[in-house]
Scaffold this motif. Structure first.
Motif, PDB file in Angstrom:
ATOM      1  N   ASN A 210     -13.280  21.069  84.842  1.00  0.00           N
ATOM      2  CA  ASN A 210     -14.138  21.727  83.848  1.00  0.00           C
ATOM      3  C   ASN A 210     -14.397  23.196  84.156  1.00  0.00           C
ATOM      4  OD1 ASN A 210     -15.039  19.588  81.839  1.00  0.00           O
ATOM      5  ND2 ASN A 210     -15.501  18.543  83.744  1.00  0.00           N
ATOM      6  N   ASP A 211     -14.543  23.542  85.442  1.00  0.00           N
ATOM      7  CA  ASP A 211     -14.924  24.906  85.807  1.00  0.00           C
ATOM      8  C   ASP A 211     -13.731  25.818  86.047  1.00  0.00           C
ATOM      9  OD1 ASP A 211     -17.524  24.042  85.688  1.00  0.00           O
ATOM     10  OD2 ASP A 211     -17.770  23.814  87.852  1.00  0.00           O
ATOM     11  N   VAL A 212     -12.576  25.243  86.374  1.00  0.00           N
ATOM     12  CA  VAL A 212     -11.413  26.067  86.721  1.00  0.00           C
ATOM     13  C   VAL A 212     -10.233  25.809  85.792  1.00  0.00           C
ATOM     14  CG1 VAL A 212      -9.773  26.703  88.538  1.00  0.00           C
ATOM     15  CG2 VAL A 212     -12.145  26.144  89.141  1.00  0.00           C
ATOM     16  N   PHE A 213      -9.832  24.546  85.640  1.00  0.00           N
ATOM     17  CA  PHE A 213      -8.646  24.269  84.832  1.00  0.00           C
ATOM     18  C   PHE A 213      -8.848  24.595  83.358  1.00  0.00           C
ATOM     19  CE2 PHE A 213      -6.793  20.926  87.958  1.00  0.00           C
ATOM     20  CZ  PHE A 213      -6.197  21.944  88.693  1.00  0.00           C
ATOM     21  N   ILE A 214     -10.015  24.256  82.805  1.00  0.00           N
ATOM     22  CA  ILE A 214     -10.223  24.545  81.380  1.00  0.00           C
ATOM     23  C   ILE A 214     -10.202  26.053  81.092  1.00  0.00           C
ATOM     24  CG2 ILE A 214     -11.937  24.472  79.515  1.00  0.00           C
ATOM     25  CD1 ILE A 214     -12.501  21.613  80.214  1.00  0.00           C
ATOM     26  N   PRO A 215     -10.944  26.898  81.865  1.00  0.00           N
ATOM     27  CA  PRO A 215     -10.809  28.343  81.640  1.00  0.00           C
ATOM     28  C   PRO A 215      -9.376  28.840  81.834  1.00  0.00           C
ATOM     29  CG  PRO A 215     -12.752  27.891  82.963  1.00  0.00           C
ATOM     30  CD  PRO A 215     -11.992  26.597  82.858  1.00  0.00           C
ATOM     31  N   LEU A 216      -8.671  28.290  82.829  1.00  0.00           N
ATOM     32  CA  LEU A 216      -7.278  28.685  83.054  1.00  0.00           C
ATOM     33  C   LEU A 216      -6.415  28.333  81.851  1.00  0.00           C
ATOM     34  CD1 LEU A 216      -4.946  29.626  84.924  1.00  0.00           C
ATOM     35  CD2 LEU A 216      -4.816  27.274  85.760  1.00  0.00           C
ATOM     36  N   LEU A 217      -6.564  27.119  81.336  1.00  0.00           N
ATOM     37  CA  LEU A 217      -5.767  26.689  80.186  1.00  0.00           C
ATOM     38  C   LEU A 217      -6.074  27.532  78.953  1.00  0.00           C
ATOM     39  CD1 LEU A 217      -6.034  22.839  80.728  1.00  0.00           C
ATOM     40  CD2 LEU A 217      -3.940  24.191  80.903  1.00  0.00           C
ATOM     41  N   ASN A 218      -7.338  27.908  78.786  1.00  0.00           N
ATOM     42  CA  ASN A 218      -7.702  28.779  77.664  1.00  0.00           C
ATOM     43  C   ASN A 218      -7.012  30.134  77.780  1.00  0.00           C
ATOM     44  OD1 ASN A 218      -9.354  26.844  76.505  1.00  0.00           O
ATOM     45  ND2 ASN A 218     -11.210  27.598  77.489  1.00  0.00           N
TER      46      ASN A 218
ATOM     47  N   LEU B 190      -4.177  30.663  79.351  1.00  0.00           N
ATOM     48  CA  LEU B 190      -2.732  30.484  79.201  1.00  0.00           C
ATOM     49  C   LEU B 190      -2.303  30.659  77.750  1.00  0.00           C
ATOM     50  CD1 LEU B 190      -1.689  27.503  81.504  1.00  0.00           C
ATOM     51  CD2 LEU B 190      -1.790  29.942  82.004  1.00  0.00           C
ATOM     52  N   GLY B 191      -3.121  30.142  76.833  1.00  0.00           N
ATOM     53  CA  GLY B 191      -2.788  30.289  75.419  1.00  0.00           C
ATOM     54  C   GLY B 191      -2.659  31.746  75.012  1.00  0.00           C
ATOM     55  N   LEU B 192      -3.572  32.569  75.499  1.00  0.00           N
ATOM     56  CA  LEU B 192      -3.532  34.001  75.184  1.00  0.00           C
ATOM     57  C   LEU B 192      -2.355  34.681  75.865  1.00  0.00           C
ATOM     58  CD1 LEU B 192      -7.344  34.802  75.496  1.00  0.00           C
ATOM     59  CD2 LEU B 192      -6.033  34.488  73.392  1.00  0.00           C
ATOM     60  N   LEU B 193      -2.084  34.309  77.124  1.00  0.00           N
ATOM     61  CA  LEU B 193      -0.970  34.911  77.863  1.00  0.00           C
ATOM     62  C   LEU B 193       0.355  34.575  77.207  1.00  0.00           C
ATOM     63  CD1 LEU B 193      -2.122  34.201  81.541  1.00  0.00           C
ATOM     64  CD2 LEU B 193      -2.196  36.390  80.334  1.00  0.00           C
ATOM     65  N   TRP B 194       0.469  33.352  76.709  1.00  0.00           N
ATOM     66  CA  TRP B 194       1.702  32.944  76.038  1.00  0.00           C
ATOM     67  C   TRP B 194       1.872  33.699  74.720  1.00  0.00           C
ATOM     68  CZ3 TRP B 194       3.058  30.256  71.507  1.00  0.00           C
ATOM     69  CH2 TRP B 194       4.367  29.756  71.484  1.00  0.00           C
ATOM     70  N   GLN B 195       0.779  33.848  73.973  1.00  0.00           N
ATOM     71  CA  GLN B 195       0.840  34.534  72.680  1.00  0.00           C
ATOM     72  C   GLN B 195       1.205  36.008  72.834  1.00  0.00           C
ATOM     73  OE1 GLN B 195      -2.840  33.835  70.521  1.00  0.00           O
ATOM     74  NE2 GLN B 195      -2.739  31.647  70.964  1.00  0.00           N
ATOM     75  N   THR B 196       0.839  36.614  73.969  1.00  0.00           N
ATOM     76  CA  THR B 196       1.119  38.034  74.180  1.00  0.00           C
ATOM     77  C   THR B 196       2.422  38.256  74.961  1.00  0.00           C
ATOM     78  OG1 THR B 196      -0.265  37.991  76.181  1.00  0.00           O
ATOM     79  CG2 THR B 196      -1.313  38.695  74.124  1.00  0.00           C
TER      80      THR B 196
ATOM     81  N   ILE C  19       3.619  35.482  79.617  1.00  0.00           N
ATOM     82  CA  ILE C  19       4.304  34.362  80.260  1.00  0.00           C
ATOM     83  C   ILE C  19       5.220  33.698  79.243  1.00  0.00           C
ATOM     84  CG2 ILE C  19       2.440  33.942  81.905  1.00  0.00           C
ATOM     85  CD1 ILE C  19       1.554  31.577  80.155  1.00  0.00           C
ATOM     86  N   SER C  20       6.163  32.930  79.757  1.00  0.00           N
ATOM     87  CA  SER C  20       7.107  32.214  78.891  1.00  0.00           C
ATOM     88  C   SER C  20       6.705  30.747  78.797  1.00  0.00           C
ATOM     89  CB  SER C  20       8.520  32.328  79.470  1.00  0.00           C
ATOM     90  OG  SER C  20       8.599  31.571  80.676  1.00  0.00           O
ATOM     91  N   PRO C  21       7.292  29.994  77.867  1.00  0.00           N
ATOM     92  CA  PRO C  21       7.008  28.554  77.813  1.00  0.00           C
ATOM     93  C   PRO C  21       7.291  27.845  79.130  1.00  0.00           C
ATOM     94  CG  PRO C  21       8.088  29.254  75.799  1.00  0.00           C
ATOM     95  CD  PRO C  21       8.105  30.440  76.723  1.00  0.00           C
ATOM     96  N   SER C  22       8.275  28.322  79.886  1.00  0.00           N
ATOM     97  CA  SER C  22       8.583  27.667  81.166  1.00  0.00           C
ATOM     98  C   SER C  22       7.427  27.820  82.145  1.00  0.00           C
ATOM     99  CB  SER C  22       9.867  28.240  81.780  1.00  0.00           C
ATOM    100  OG  SER C  22       9.746  29.629  82.021  1.00  0.00           O
ATOM    101  N   HIS C  23       6.755  28.974  82.138  1.00  0.00           N
ATOM    102  CA  HIS C  23       5.573  29.156  82.989  1.00  0.00           C
ATOM    103  C   HIS C  23       4.476  28.163  82.594  1.00  0.00           C
ATOM    104  CE1 HIS C  23       7.195  33.394  83.485  1.00  0.00           C
ATOM    105  NE2 HIS C  23       7.024  32.992  84.729  1.00  0.00           N
ATOM    106  N   GLU C  24       4.237  28.068  81.289  1.00  0.00           N
ATOM    107  CA  GLU C  24       3.179  27.181  80.803  1.00  0.00           C
ATOM    108  C   GLU C  24       3.501  25.721  81.145  1.00  0.00           C
ATOM    109  OE1 GLU C  24       0.779  26.156  76.651  1.00  0.00           O
ATOM    110  OE2 GLU C  24       2.775  27.040  76.568  1.00  0.00           O
TER     111      GLU C  24
END
Length: 300
Positions: A129-137, A139-145, A148-153
């Motif tokens: 809840n404190d680390v993975f969820i903020p990280l996953l949130n 990731l969505g922005l990093l992928w959109q910009t 990172i690539s889909p392979s990173h995600e």
């Protein structure tokens, strides 16, 4: 090591650190904190070590250190102070930065060492809840910009899923204690985003319920077999991209006809698509939830 990303644009640096490109340029020019290479067209290119340094500086800066003071520190001393702050405060931003570096470099060892370090002080639930969820949130922005690539995600999400599986399996060694309902977790057809559903499976199992995890892209007709074995099934699903906005009404109609003809089944839905659902028009057997916490709180 051919897959390792070794060169980063200033936009990558901004997206990964949260520090504006303009500010990075000022730090670079005024305090000589970074020495980027430049292309023939004068475009900055930063090394992996520069990214690591920026992430460490960002942590110090966010913990009250003035950039002028950071600039005067001996470079090898910066990670030492970072580790000190982390050990004193369990600084979650440092862990998130470490997970980002693990992702960028496809570095499973760094991921596992960071996770195990967190686990020595926190529960799995806290880490998620404190680390993975903020990280996953992020990731969505990093992928959109295109940072990172889909392979990173896919790499980082697979490792997170692995931790959910391991912690869920420990709970599944104990017989369920709550007998009033059975949960069946699935994703609808063409839906593959399952981390939220996997974690919800962990939370349901943690509370002593029997949880049947069916996973990705399950047609409604394929769920009928469960009705032969259990009464009062609570089906749970995440609608991230499917069904589409225009398909929601027909999906709920089919659920009611196929899986709830006896009136004993329920459907709980989470995910992005619930914003398009007219909740007041739903039958009592179908409910929407804004978050995992929202759904879990309904059990009490």
């Amino acid at each position: 090591m051919n897959n390792v990303k070794k060169s980063f644009s200033i936009r990558d640096m901004e997206n990964l650190s949260g520090i504006k490109a303009h500010t990075i340029r000022i730090w670079e020019k005024r305090y000589n904190l970074f020495q980027p290479e430049r292309t023939s067209t004068n475009i900055r290119s930063y090394s992996l070590s520069s990214l690591q340094k920026l992430l460490n500086i960002t942590l110090l800066y966010n913990n009250g250190y003035k950039i002028s003071k950071i600039a005067k520190l001996d470079e090898p001393h910066i990670p030492v102070i970072v580790r000190e702050i982390v050990s004193n405060n369990s600084e979650k931003s440092h862990a998130i930065n470490a997970f980002k570096l693990a992702m960028i470099n496809f570095d499973q060892t760094l991921f596992l060492n960071t996770y195990n370090s967190l686990l020595s002080e926190r529960s799995f639930r806290d880490i998620f809840n404190d680390v993975f969820i903020p990280l996953l949130n992020e990731l969505g922005l990093l992928w959109q910009t295109d940072t990172i690539s889909p392979s990173h995600e896919h790499f980082i999400t697979h490792l997170i899923k692995q931790k959910i599986y391991i912690n869920t399996e420990k709970l599944q060694m104990v017989e369920p204690t709550q007998k009033d309902k059975v949960f069946a977790l699935f994703l609808p057809e063409n839906e593959i985003h399952e981390i939220g559903l996997l974690y919800l499976n962990y939370e349901i199992t943690l509370r002593g319920y029997k949880s049947i995890y069916l996973g990705q892209t399950m047609p409604i007709d394929s769920l009928v077999d469960l009705l032969k074995y259990y009464n009062n099934i609570h089906f749970v699903s995440y609608f991230t991209v499917s069904p589409t906005k225009d398909e929601l009404t027909s999906y709920f109609d089919k659920f009611s006809k196929t899986l709830n003809s006896s009136g004993n089944s329920k459907l709980y839905v989470l995910g992005h698509q619930i914003q398009y659902i007219e909740k007041e028009e739903l039958p009592n057997s179908i409910k929407t939830f804004n978050s995992i916490e929202h759904l879990i709180s309904s059990f009490s």
